[in-house]
Design an enzyme around this catalytic site. Structure first.
Site, PDB file in Angstrom:
ATOM      1  N   LYS A  41       0.533  -1.572   0.431  1.00  0.00           N
ATOM      2  CA  LYS A  41       0.331  -0.148   0.049  1.00  0.00           C
ATOM      3  C   LYS A  41       1.106   1.221   0.221  1.00  0.00           C
ATOM      4  CE  LYS A  41      -3.395  -2.522   3.385  1.00  0.00           C
ATOM      5  NZ  LYS A  41      -3.577  -2.545   4.542  1.00  0.00           N
ATOM      6  N   GLY A  42       1.713   0.994   0.273  1.00  0.00           N
ATOM      7  CA  GLY A  42       2.929   2.701   0.733  1.00  0.00           C
ATOM      8  C   GLY A  42       2.717   2.782  -0.407  1.00  0.00           C
ATOM      9  N   GLU A  97       7.369   2.125  -6.186  1.00  0.00           N
ATOM     10  CA  GLU A  97       7.525   1.810  -4.561  1.00  0.00           C
ATOM     11  C   GLU A  97       7.779   2.763  -3.399  1.00  0.00           C
ATOM     12  OE1 GLU A  97       7.005   0.153  -3.078  1.00  0.00           O
ATOM     13  OE2 GLU A  97       8.223  -1.904  -1.813  1.00  0.00           O
ATOM     14  N   ASP A  98       7.948   2.788  -1.931  1.00  0.00           N
ATOM     15  CA  ASP A  98       8.169   3.862  -1.386  1.00  0.00           C
ATOM     16  C   ASP A  98       9.304   4.101  -0.483  1.00  0.00           C
ATOM     17  OD1 ASP A  98       7.317   1.377  -0.242  1.00  0.00           O
ATOM     18  OD2 ASP A  98       6.131   1.909   1.338  1.00  0.00           O
ATOM     19  N   ASP A 101      15.033  -0.208   1.435  1.00  0.00           N
ATOM     20  CA  ASP A 101      15.295  -1.335   2.540  1.00  0.00           C
ATOM     21  C   ASP A 101      16.646  -2.049   1.801  1.00  0.00           C
ATOM     22  OD1 ASP A 101      15.521  -0.535   5.460  1.00  0.00           O
ATOM     23  OD2 ASP A 101      14.306  -2.596   5.479  1.00  0.00           O
ATOM     24  N   LYS A 129      17.156   3.744   1.774  1.00  0.00           N
ATOM     25  CA  LYS A 129      17.710   3.793   2.666  1.00  0.00           C
ATOM     26  C   LYS A 129      19.331   2.981   2.456  1.00  0.00           C
ATOM     27  CE  LYS A 129      14.424   3.053   6.423  1.00  0.00           C
ATOM     28  NZ  LYS A 129      13.619   2.145   7.753  1.00  0.00           N
ATOM     29  N   PHE A 150      13.258   4.533  11.555  1.00  0.00           N
ATOM     30  CA  PHE A 150      12.048   4.321  10.669  1.00  0.00           C
ATOM     31  C   PHE A 150      11.100   5.133  10.572  1.00  0.00           C
ATOM     32  CE2 PHE A 150       7.906   2.583  10.195  1.00  0.00           C
ATOM     33  CZ  PHE A 150       8.218   0.982  10.373  1.00  0.00           C
ATOM     34  N   ASP A 157       4.066   3.579   6.426  1.00  0.00           N
ATOM     35  CA  ASP A 157       3.075   3.171   8.202  1.00  0.00           C
ATOM     36  C   ASP A 157       3.975   3.044   9.006  1.00  0.00           C
ATOM     37  OD1 ASP A 157       3.088   0.465   6.988  1.00  0.00           O
ATOM     38  OD2 ASP A 157       1.773  -0.020   8.447  1.00  0.00           O
ATOM     39  N   ARG A 163       0.025   6.879   7.439  1.00  0.00           N
ATOM     40  CA  ARG A 163      -0.067   6.938   5.926  1.00  0.00           C
ATOM     41  C   ARG A 163      -0.042   8.316   5.057  1.00  0.00           C
ATOM     42  NH1 ARG A 163       1.368   1.677   3.730  1.00  0.00           N
ATOM     43  NH2 ARG A 163       0.232  -0.277   4.913  1.00  0.00           N
TER      44      ARG A 163
END
Ligand code: IMP
Ligand code: MG
Length: 175
Positions: A41-42, A97-98, A101, A129, A150, A157, A163
């Site tokens: 969902k990000g 993509e959000d 990582d 990141k 984070f 989220d 969000r």
């Protein structure tokens, strides 16, 4: 425990960056059309804002994936929760993509999508990141590099919350 979100990137900074990325994409794909794949969902908030500002023809599809097996080790698979509605063969795909990582999920996902024979495929992430990277992924469009904290907001989220924040922030716990 009480918590609050400390702003890391303001709404204005994020919006400006999205406009810049949209301009780059519009230039790179001039005379073509782009097929955005939004990873739920990000990435949904970012993908919509980006799509609105791209001025070559845009189509958009959605996919939901999770790392298969769980645990801390990469399993080598992604579990598809929701697959794309349409084939991507012959299309100029941009995966949206959000945040990148470890890179594990995206690397598996990109391999899967490449096997479906798109004309081209690139990755666009709002945040990166780099300190956390385990698997190399090559993202052509990246909004901001962020430290190993984070972050929430703009689609990201913490336990499904935050969000909807129009900025990027860090959750801090009050004692
Ligand atoms: P990875 O790159 O395969 O490790 O997974 C990236 C995914 O982890 C992202 O799409 C997010 O859903 C989640 N994620 C990683 N870092 C953060 C963060 O700082 N805040 C919120 N979600 C995160
Ligand atoms: Mg995600």
């Amino acid at each position: 425990m009480a918590e609050h979100v400390k702003v890391m990137l303001t709404e204005e900074e994020v919006d400006r960056k999205i406009k810049e990325i949209a301009l780059l994409i519009s230039r790179d794909y001039v005379g073509k059309s782009v097929h955005l794949i939004c990873i739920l969902k990000g990435a949904s908030f970012f993908a919509c804002e980006l799509a609105k500002r791209i001025d070559v023809p845009v189509t958009i599809d959605f996919m939901s994936v999770s790392s298969y097996g769980g645990g801390t080790e990469s399993s080598g698979y992604v579990k598809i929760i929701k697959d794309l509605d349409s084939p991507i063969e012959g299309k100029n795909v941009i995966v949206v993509e959000d945040i990148i990582d470890s890179g594990r999920t995206l690397s598996h996902l990109l391999n899967l999508l490449k096997s479906r024979n798109p004309e081209s495929i690139e990755l666009c992430a709002l945040l990166d990141k780099p300190e956390r990277r385990v698997v190399e992924v090559d993202a052509k469009y990246v909004g901001f590099q962020v430290p190993d904290l984070f972050v929430v907001g703009y689609g990201l989220d913490y336990d499904q919350r935050y969000r909807n924040l129009p900025y990027i922030g860090v959750v801090e716990f009050d004692d």
